[in-house]
Design an enzyme around this catalytic site. Structure first.
Site, mmCIF file in Angstrom:
data_model
loop_
_atom_site.group_PDB
_atom_site.id
_atom_site.type_symbol
_atom_site.label_atom_id
_atom_site.label_comp_id
_atom_site.label_asym_id
_atom_site.label_seq_id
_atom_site.Cartn_x
_atom_site.Cartn_y
_atom_site.Cartn_z
ATOM 1 N N TYR A 25 -4.077 3.819 10.041
ATOM 2 C CA TYR A 25 -3.665 3.139 8.803
ATOM 3 C C TYR A 25 -3.112 1.745 9.131
ATOM 4 O O TYR A 25 -3.371 0.771 8.413
ATOM 5 C CB TYR A 25 -2.611 3.993 8.082
ATOM 6 C CG TYR A 25 -1.810 3.240 7.052
ATOM 7 C CD1 TYR A 25 -2.378 2.867 5.835
ATOM 8 C CD2 TYR A 25 -0.487 2.872 7.305
ATOM 9 C CE1 TYR A 25 -1.650 2.149 4.897
ATOM 10 C CE2 TYR A 25 0.246 2.157 6.370
ATOM 11 C CZ TYR A 25 -0.339 1.786 5.173
ATOM 12 O OH TYR A 25 0.374 1.068 4.261
ATOM 13 N N SER A 107 9.012 -3.345 1.988
ATOM 14 C CA SER A 107 7.888 -3.268 1.045
ATOM 15 C C SER A 107 8.250 -2.416 -0.174
ATOM 16 O O SER A 107 9.023 -1.452 -0.070
ATOM 17 C CB SER A 107 6.696 -2.639 1.759
ATOM 18 O OG SER A 107 5.730 -2.202 0.838
ATOM 19 N N GLN A 128 10.014 -7.015 -1.017
ATOM 20 C CA GLN A 128 8.671 -7.437 -1.449
ATOM 21 C C GLN A 128 8.284 -6.681 -2.706
ATOM 22 O O GLN A 128 8.404 -5.450 -2.772
ATOM 23 C CB GLN A 128 7.641 -7.156 -0.338
ATOM 24 C CG GLN A 128 6.199 -7.419 -0.719
ATOM 25 C CD GLN A 128 5.474 -6.165 -1.185
ATOM 26 O OE1 GLN A 128 5.789 -5.066 -0.735
ATOM 27 N NE2 GLN A 128 4.518 -6.324 -2.090
ATOM 28 N N THR A 156 3.925 -10.548 -3.730
ATOM 29 C CA THR A 156 2.597 -10.492 -3.109
ATOM 30 C C THR A 156 1.523 -10.721 -4.164
ATOM 31 O O THR A 156 1.471 -10.018 -5.177
ATOM 32 C CB THR A 156 2.395 -9.133 -2.406
ATOM 33 O OG1 THR A 156 3.404 -9.020 -1.411
ATOM 34 C CG2 THR A 156 1.027 -9.039 -1.756
ATOM 35 N N ARG A 165 -9.983 0.510 2.932
ATOM 36 C CA ARG A 165 -9.979 0.613 4.391
ATOM 37 C C ARG A 165 -10.732 1.894 4.743
ATOM 38 O O ARG A 165 -10.260 3.003 4.486
ATOM 39 C CB ARG A 165 -8.541 0.622 4.916
ATOM 40 C CG ARG A 165 -7.827 -0.712 4.669
ATOM 41 C CD ARG A 165 -6.438 -0.723 5.250
ATOM 42 N NE ARG A 165 -5.610 0.311 4.672
ATOM 43 C CZ ARG A 165 -4.887 0.154 3.547
ATOM 44 N NH1 ARG A 165 -4.869 -1.004 2.919
ATOM 45 N NH2 ARG A 165 -4.180 1.158 3.095
ATOM 46 N N LYS A 252 3.484 -14.760 -1.513
ATOM 47 C CA LYS A 252 2.745 -14.257 -0.340
ATOM 48 C C LYS A 252 1.279 -14.013 -0.672
ATOM 49 O O LYS A 252 0.977 -13.483 -1.746
ATOM 50 C CB LYS A 252 3.385 -12.930 0.103
ATOM 51 C CG LYS A 252 2.689 -12.229 1.257
ATOM 52 C CD LYS A 252 3.474 -10.994 1.677
ATOM 53 C CE LYS A 252 2.947 -10.389 2.965
ATOM 54 N NZ LYS A 252 1.719 -9.627 2.814
ATOM 55 N N HIS A 276 -3.253 -10.873 4.261
ATOM 56 C CA HIS A 276 -2.794 -9.489 4.279
ATOM 57 C C HIS A 276 -3.203 -8.802 5.594
ATOM 58 O O HIS A 276 -3.480 -7.614 5.633
ATOM 59 C CB HIS A 276 -3.379 -8.730 3.088
ATOM 60 C CG HIS A 276 -2.453 -7.753 2.425
ATOM 61 N ND1 HIS A 276 -1.828 -8.008 1.239
ATOM 62 C CD2 HIS A 276 -2.049 -6.500 2.774
ATOM 63 C CE1 HIS A 276 -1.092 -6.958 0.875
ATOM 64 N NE2 HIS A 276 -1.213 -6.030 1.807
ATOM 65 N N ARG A 279 -6.611 -7.005 5.445
ATOM 66 C CA ARG A 279 -6.651 -5.698 4.776
ATOM 67 C C ARG A 279 -7.113 -5.788 3.335
ATOM 68 O O ARG A 279 -7.226 -4.786 2.649
ATOM 69 C CB ARG A 279 -5.260 -5.048 4.816
ATOM 70 C CG ARG A 279 -4.802 -4.714 6.218
ATOM 71 C CD ARG A 279 -3.322 -4.414 6.282
ATOM 72 N NE ARG A 279 -2.954 -3.101 5.806
ATOM 73 C CZ ARG A 279 -2.986 -1.987 6.530
ATOM 74 N NH1 ARG A 279 -3.399 -2.033 7.776
ATOM 75 N NH2 ARG A 279 -2.615 -0.843 6.027
HETATM 76 C C1 LIG Z 1 0.277 -1.102 7.783
HETATM 77 C C2 LIG Z 1 0.428 -2.308 6.930
HETATM 78 C C3 LIG Z 1 0.954 -2.174 5.646
HETATM 79 C C4 LIG Z 1 1.133 -3.308 4.848
HETATM 80 N N1 LIG Z 1 1.734 -3.169 3.617
HETATM 81 C C5 LIG Z 1 2.026 -4.280 2.894
HETATM 82 C C6 LIG Z 1 2.797 -4.167 1.698
HETATM 83 O O1 LIG Z 1 3.212 -3.096 1.304
HETATM 84 N N2 LIG Z 1 3.040 -5.322 1.009
HETATM 85 C C7 LIG Z 1 2.595 -6.554 1.431
HETATM 86 O O2 LIG Z 1 2.839 -7.573 0.779
HETATM 87 N N3 LIG Z 1 1.887 -6.670 2.580
HETATM 88 C C8 LIG Z 1 1.614 -5.578 3.330
HETATM 89 N N4 LIG Z 1 0.939 -5.701 4.514
HETATM 90 C C9 LIG Z 1 0.572 -7.048 5.000
HETATM 91 C C10 LIG Z 1 1.706 -7.629 5.862
HETATM 92 O O3 LIG Z 1 2.814 -7.970 5.065
HETATM 93 C C11 LIG Z 1 1.256 -8.886 6.636
HETATM 94 O O4 LIG Z 1 0.730 -9.821 5.728
HETATM 95 C C12 LIG Z 1 0.217 -8.545 7.704
HETATM 96 O O5 LIG Z 1 0.580 -7.373 8.388
HETATM 97 C C13 LIG Z 1 0.103 -9.685 8.704
HETATM 98 O O6 LIG Z 1 -0.891 -9.423 9.642
HETATM 99 P P1 LIG Z 1 -0.600 -8.786 11.091
HETATM 100 O O7 LIG Z 1 -0.426 -7.312 10.863
HETATM 101 O O8 LIG Z 1 -1.824 -9.088 11.863
HETATM 102 O O9 LIG Z 1 0.651 -9.415 11.641
HETATM 103 C C14 LIG Z 1 0.740 -4.584 5.330
HETATM 104 C C15 LIG Z 1 0.193 -4.695 6.611
HETATM 105 C C16 LIG Z 1 0.049 -3.584 7.411
HETATM 106 C C17 LIG Z 1 -0.514 -3.751 8.790
#
Ligand SMILES: Cc1cc2nc3c(=O)[nH]c(=O)nc-3n(C[C@H](O)[C@H](O)[C@H](O)COP(=O)(O)O)c2cc1C
Length: 399
Positions: A25, A107, A128, A156, A165, A252, A276, A279
């Protein structure tokens, strides 16, 4: 004792300790993971200018984010299900951030609630917000973040609908995970993860469970969340949020110069350039490739410009700073630390990044991480006359 030389070592350890559906995940990008890979590929392709014959004995790694001092210019990004890396993961990550001296952002989709985290740390953290179709719930979350003393709201903007995913679909990842034989085996074969998890304070979406009817049924709660992401949410809606929040606001998920300008017009105190972590929109550009154009578009505004997506080292942080970011965020890099060794693992991730920054600064002639010039990297335009004297080669050669 396990030796961790870089974030990759933490990643490998986390992959052994955390059951597969939860580890994947974190690892996953959406669809074919083109953007996930582009984030790394484009950062890897950037080269530093090596500078020698300079006195770099004094090096400052700190900076400020939203006017507050930070040990390094970096915050822990909001990550849903952060608490699936280890029991009470959100509390551990928040404590680690506080110990190290960087901001932590909780989050909306965390396991530990806003109040759980507020009760476990002495300093304010950030919250967030995913704006929900049911505005009463969004309003209640904003009020709870205020009551808990959160010092910034991260809104966000890149999740009007959720990118798929594929590995999560195959793993049956949800809250709770589907109890397939593979998932049951994966959990029972990781007792070091599973036993503390049984005693964790939350095993549901802690922020939402009291906001939603029938939230006792976790399957229904997960379905409700999916149906609540709001595709009508446009830049005027930011006003609605600002009126209720009133404090520092970070927008964001901006990846385009025009959107950055809109975010500033809408009153953002900081804009986070992000896809993100690969993602959401698969096929979107990497943040490294978009950041320079966004910096140019907003000029030398008072607004802070931050970047994330793909950061796995101190070198990566310096590359973003050199391309115009004033600070960065990390997601996976700290989640790997959390999965590998809990609170101390997050500290380790931050120490690794700081130490890599330190050596890279010395070898590039940089003495102050809060004033990184574009000329730190090859191919960037030479510094202009008004650029601050931040590097040893500027102060020593030009001085
Ligand atoms: C497992 C996971 C869960 C995430 N959940 C959220 C979230 O709940 N809210 C959000 O704004 N971004 C979420 N993100 C995005 C992160 O805030 C961030 O933008 C991202 O992880 C940056 O990339 P990196 O993992 O390569 O550092 C998530 C990322 C990951 C890896």
């Amino acid at each position: 004792m396990t030796i961790y030389t870089n974030i990759e070592d933490l990643r490998v350890e986390a992959s052994k300790r955390v059951p597969k559906p939860f580890f994947e995940y974190v690892e996953n990008g959406s669809y074919d993971e083109l953007t996930l890979r582009a984030n790394r590929r484009d950062l890897d392709a950037i080269r530093f200018r090596q500078r020698v014959m300079l006195n770099v004995s004094e090096r400052k790694h700190g900076g400020t984010m939203l006017g507050k001092p930070v040990t390094i210019p970096l915050a822990l990004a909001p990550t849903g299900l952060c608490g699936s890396m280890c029991a009470n993961g959100e509390i551990k990550a928040a404590r680690a951030a506080q110990r190290f001296g960087v901001p932590f952002c909780l989050s909306t989709m965390s396991l530990d609630s806003i109040e759980d985290v507020a009760g476990a740390v002495d300093q304010p953290f950030w919250f967030q917000l995913y704006l929900m179709k049911d505005r009463k719930i969004s309003e209640s979350l904003i009020n709870r973040a205020k009551a808990a003393g959160c010092s910034a709201l991260v809104l966000t903007m890149d999740l009007h609908v959720e990118g798929q995913r594929n590995r999560d679909v195959k793993n049956g990842l949800g809250i709770p995970p589907k109890l397939t034989p593979a998932n049951i085996w994966s959990i029972v074969s990781h007792p070091g993860w599973a036993l503390p998890m049984l005693r964790a304070s939350e095993w549901t979406f802690g922020n939402l469970k009291d906001e939603v009817k029938n939230s006792g049924d976790l399957g229904e709660l997960a379905e409700w969340v999916k149906s609540q992401f709001d595709p009508t949410f446009d830049w005027h809606t930011i006003d609605w949020v600002r009126q209720r929040w009133g404090g520092k606001l970070i927008i964001k998920g901006v990846l385009d110069p025009d959107d950055a300008k809109l975010a500033i017009k809408a009153g953002a105190d900081a804009v986070l350039v992000s896809n993100h972590g690969g993602r959401q929109l698969d096929g979107a550009a990497s943040t490294a490739s978009q950041l320079p154009a966004i910096r140019d578009a907003i000029g030398k505004d008072d607004v802070e410009l931050w970047a994330d997506s793909g950061i796995r080292s101190g070198q990566d942080v310096l590359k973003f700073l050199s391309m115009g970011a004033t600070a960065c965020m990390i997601g996976r890099a700290y989640l790997y630390g959390l999965g590998a060794a809990g609170e101390d693992g997050v500290i380790k991730a931050l120490e690794l990044i700081r130490d890599e920054m330190d050596v890279t600064m010395a070898l590039t002639g940089l003495t102050d991480a809060s004033k990184v010039p574009p000329s730190l990297i090859l191919g960037a335009p030479r510094r202009s006359a008004e650029e601050p004297a931040a590097t040893a080669y500027i102060t020593q050669l030009d001085g």
